[in-house]
Write an enzyme that holds these catalytic residues in place. Sequence first.
Site, short mmCIF file in Angstrom:
data_model
loop_
_atom_site.label_atom_id
_atom_site.label_comp_id
_atom_site.label_asym_id
_atom_site.label_seq_id
_atom_site.Cartn_x
_atom_site.Cartn_y
_atom_site.Cartn_z
N CYS A 76 0.87 -1.18 0.00
CA CYS A 76 0.00 0.00 0.00
C CYS A 76 0.90 1.22 0.00
O CYS A 76 1.61 1.47 0.97
CB CYS A 76 -0.93 0.01 1.21
SG CYS A 76 -1.90 1.54 1.36
N CYS A 227 -5.25 5.78 -3.85
CA CYS A 227 -4.54 4.49 -3.83
C CYS A 227 -3.17 4.71 -4.45
O CYS A 227 -3.06 4.98 -5.64
CB CYS A 227 -5.33 3.44 -4.62
SG CYS A 227 -4.49 1.84 -4.75
#
Length: 289
Positions: A76, A227
């Site tokens: 991430c 993201c």
Amino acid sequence: MKLSFTKMHGAGNDFVVLDGYSRALPPLTDALVRALADRHFGIGADQLLLVEKPTVDGADFKYRIFNCDGGEVEHCGNGARCFVKFVRDHGLTDKASVRVEVKHGVITLTMQDNGEVVVDMGAPVFEPARVPFDTSGLDGRREGADTLWPLPVNGATRWISVVSMGNPHAVQIVDDAEAFPVLADGPAIERDPRFPQRVNAGFMQIVSRHEVKLRVYERGAGETLACGTGACAAVAAGIRRGQLDSPVTVHTHGGTLTISWDGARDERAPLMMAGPATTVFEGVIDLPA
């Protein structure tokens, strides 16, 4: 039992961060992660980030990521920026740059003087089998140096690029990211059986050769405000298609990221992501006995 935590966000992608480096934590079961991430009955987060001692040589820390559905994932990018701010703010290191163990290797995170964090995201992977994506029976279409693959989605054919940033991404270019049916197409793409590990679905609108708008429906989390790996995958796909040039400003609902990649010269070059990392609050939560 009481559990100390830090709530953080990177461009609106929000996290519960736990220190498993300097203190003992309870087992992070799927149920506990879901409870902590619950926005009504818990703290609320897209993902939970765990700081641990490294298990490989050359790393300062180990970085683990759990989606709000309880599943552990590979990477991430927005969380990585929050990770380095957390370990510095909590006195776990005074280094400006730290090397962090993740599932697919070791990445470097650097805190800049302006408070932004630069993350060496590593090189993208485009080979479908390594994403992984099953191309059997499909006829791809070349666009620049990329191959687009047809995917039936809700009665339409969507042409996607497949990219791994340590986690799988399907990227398509759309005319209008705001108007596109992300909440309908995102879940269908995420769970398409050709992606055996499911996939993050990105929807990119090209504004200019150095600017895009992006929405991402994340695997196990739904649409998020930003993201980081999705931004990297989208920019890499756009450069590979010949439609973008580095650096690229990526506008998300939660904020702006800057992605740089010398992939037009060498696809083995790492993607570099720069963006904010913000602490929202510190807290303690009572865990059920």
